[in-house]
Enzyme design. Structure first.
Site, short mmCIF file in Angstrom:
data_model
loop_
_atom_site.label_atom_id
_atom_site.label_comp_id
_atom_site.label_asym_id
_atom_site.label_seq_id
_atom_site.Cartn_x
_atom_site.Cartn_y
_atom_site.Cartn_z
N THR A 15 10.36 -12.07 -42.47
CA THR A 15 11.52 -11.24 -42.13
C THR A 15 12.83 -11.85 -42.59
O THR A 15 13.75 -11.13 -43.01
CB THR A 15 11.58 -11.07 -40.59
OG1 THR A 15 10.36 -10.46 -40.18
CG2 THR A 15 12.73 -10.20 -40.16
N ASP A 59 4.58 -11.35 -46.34
CA ASP A 59 4.62 -11.32 -44.88
C ASP A 59 3.64 -12.42 -44.45
O ASP A 59 2.54 -12.54 -45.03
CB ASP A 59 4.11 -9.94 -44.42
CG ASP A 59 4.19 -9.77 -42.92
OD1 ASP A 59 4.96 -8.92 -42.47
OD2 ASP A 59 3.46 -10.49 -42.20
N SER A 60 4.00 -13.20 -43.45
CA SER A 60 3.15 -14.36 -43.16
C SER A 60 1.81 -13.98 -42.56
O SER A 60 0.94 -14.83 -42.41
CB SER A 60 3.89 -15.36 -42.28
OG SER A 60 3.92 -14.94 -40.95
N SER A 61 1.59 -12.70 -42.25
CA SER A 61 0.25 -12.28 -41.84
C SER A 61 -0.74 -12.47 -42.99
O SER A 61 -1.95 -12.49 -42.78
CB SER A 61 0.21 -10.80 -41.44
OG SER A 61 1.41 -10.41 -40.87
N ASP A 92 5.22 -15.04 -37.80
CA ASP A 92 3.92 -14.70 -37.20
C ASP A 92 2.90 -15.83 -37.30
O ASP A 92 2.17 -16.09 -36.34
CB ASP A 92 3.34 -13.43 -37.84
CG ASP A 92 4.11 -12.18 -37.41
OD1 ASP A 92 4.94 -12.27 -36.49
OD2 ASP A 92 3.88 -11.11 -38.02
N THR A 279 -8.03 -25.71 -24.30
CA THR A 279 -7.75 -24.80 -23.18
C THR A 279 -7.03 -23.53 -23.64
O THR A 279 -6.20 -23.59 -24.55
CB THR A 279 -6.90 -25.49 -22.07
OG1 THR A 279 -6.56 -24.50 -21.09
CG2 THR A 279 -5.62 -26.11 -22.59
N GLN A 280 -7.34 -22.42 -23.00
CA GLN A 280 -6.63 -21.18 -23.33
C GLN A 280 -5.30 -21.08 -22.56
O GLN A 280 -4.54 -20.14 -22.77
CB GLN A 280 -7.50 -19.95 -23.14
CG GLN A 280 -8.14 -19.80 -21.80
CD GLN A 280 -9.07 -18.59 -21.75
OE1 GLN A 280 -8.72 -17.60 -21.16
NE2 GLN A 280 -10.25 -18.68 -22.35
N CYS A 281 -5.01 -22.07 -21.70
CA CYS A 281 -3.67 -22.12 -21.06
C CYS A 281 -2.66 -22.55 -22.13
O CYS A 281 -2.99 -23.32 -23.02
CB CYS A 281 -3.64 -23.17 -19.96
SG CYS A 281 -4.69 -22.78 -18.57
N1 ASP Z 1 5.75 -10.17 -39.97
C1 ASP Z 1 6.78 -11.16 -40.23
C2 ASP Z 1 6.11 -12.39 -40.80
O1 ASP Z 1 5.58 -13.18 -40.10
C3 ASP Z 1 7.53 -11.48 -39.00
C4 ASP Z 1 8.59 -12.52 -39.18
O2 ASP Z 1 8.89 -12.98 -40.24
O3 ASP Z 1 9.16 -12.93 -38.17
O4 ASP Z 1 6.10 -12.56 -41.98
#
Ligand code: ASP
Length: 345
Positions: A15, A59-61, A92, A279-281
């Protein structure tokens, strides 16, 4: 007066580098020059800035170990010419990339700071400017010619964290990250305050910097939930090619003590799967043996993930598997602190 610090900006996407197209309303990626043009304040910084950008910012996804290798290579190729590195990255998966880079970059004596933003740089209310400007300032800090920060960090909303201790916790607030098990390394208010006692320096004599590019992605994550069925567990443990599984257990590392559950785990471990108890905490630590339910896991030789985050556990496992620790040495090495990613006890 010492010379100005040379800082390399590596722009991967996210972003922070996007701008709203006012005709369509959609966000599109800036190129690097546009990005710099949107922050004229950068020219006032007391450092020499240069930039390199991914040929197609993402996009970091879409991040994966190949992109981490690209970032590690860019840092390696420019290691001697620059005093610090700032990596612009989507929020992300920033904690995964920061954790991965902390293992891939060995004997670091310079700062590598990942940052990004919740709102694009062109937005009136953007958080991008402060995040970027302060990251560059921190990357420029030196004392007697030595970098003051010598590890992979994540800077977001007035706080500098050890990257491999962070987790993204909020998709709305500017304060998007938390580091529950390690205090911030620096806080930016009226003054920029470094918390010297919490900074990490590799105890490496003066061994040279080294970038490891290989990661083995045959790793999985499984979060326990009450009611998980045997078929599902069996399928997860038996996934084709799986070498290490991060098992997100309850509380201080507890899991059901049903025979079928423990038997499935036992069979998988006997076949060579490394199962890591995390742990999931979001805060606190696995303490194997505190309760009967974790004592049984200890008997099965689960790897003790202590207070590591899932992000750091996944990337540490990928790094160990790819760097000569895939067999018996995996458990011992995983339970050893490599880059300040967990507490020793
Ligand atoms: N979807 C975006 C990413 O991780 C969100 C961000 O940059 O904050 O690339």
């Amino acid at each position: 007066m010492g010379r100005k610090a040379n800082i390399l900006l590596i722009y991967t996407g996210g972003t922070i580098g996007m701008v709203k197209d006012y005709k369509t309303g959609a966000l599109r990626a800036f190129d690097f020059d546009e990005l710099i043009a949107n922050i004229p304040e950068l020219h006032q910084l007391d450092c020499n800035l240069e930039g390199i950008t991914f040929s197609r910012p993402i996009d970091s996804s879409n991040m994966n170990p190949k992109h981490w290798a690209t970032i590690a290579t860019l840092i390696e190729d420019n290691y001697h010419a620059f005093d610090g590195f700032v990596v612009l990255h989507g929020s992300d998966t920033m904690s995964y990339s920061g954790s991965a880079l902390s293992f891939m970059l060995e004997n670091l004596s310079k700062p590598v700071i990942l940052t990004g933003s919740q709102l694009p740089i062109g937005d009136l209310r953007t958080d991008a400017k402060e995040n970027l400007i302060t990251s560059i300032q921190i990357a420029s800090l030196r004392d007697n010619g030595e970098a003051m920060v010598q590890e992979v960090c994540l800077y977001f909303e007035y706080k500098l964290y050890r990257a491999n201790r962070t987790t993204k916790i909020n998709a709305e607030h500017f304060q998007a990250f938390a580091s529950m098990n390690h205090p911030p390394l620096a806080e930016s208010g009226v003054h920029l305050k470094l918390n010297h006692t919490y900074l990490y320096k590799e105890d490496n004599g003066s061994r040279p910097f080294r970038a490891h590019k290989k990661m083995d992605a045959n790793v999985g994550v499984l979060k326990l939930f009450p009611g998980m069925g045997q078929k599902f567990l069996k399928a997860a443990l038996g996934a084709d090619g799986l070498k290490a599984l991060v098992l997100e257990t309850y509380g201080s590392g507890n899991a059901p003590i049903d025979d079928w559950f423990l038997d499935e785990l036992k069979r998988a471990i006997e076949k060579g799967l490394h199962v890591i108890n995390v742990t999931q905490c979001s805060g606190g630590s696995v303490v194997m043996g505190k309760y009967e339910s974790s004592r049984r896991l200890m008997q099965l030789q689960l790897v003790n993930g202590k207070d590591i985050t899932t992000e750091a556990a996944v990337t540490k496992a990928m790094w160990l598997l790819a760097n000569g620790f895939s067999n018996d040495s995996f458990k011992t090495k995983f339970e050893t602190v490599l880059r300040g990613e967990m507490n020793q006890n």
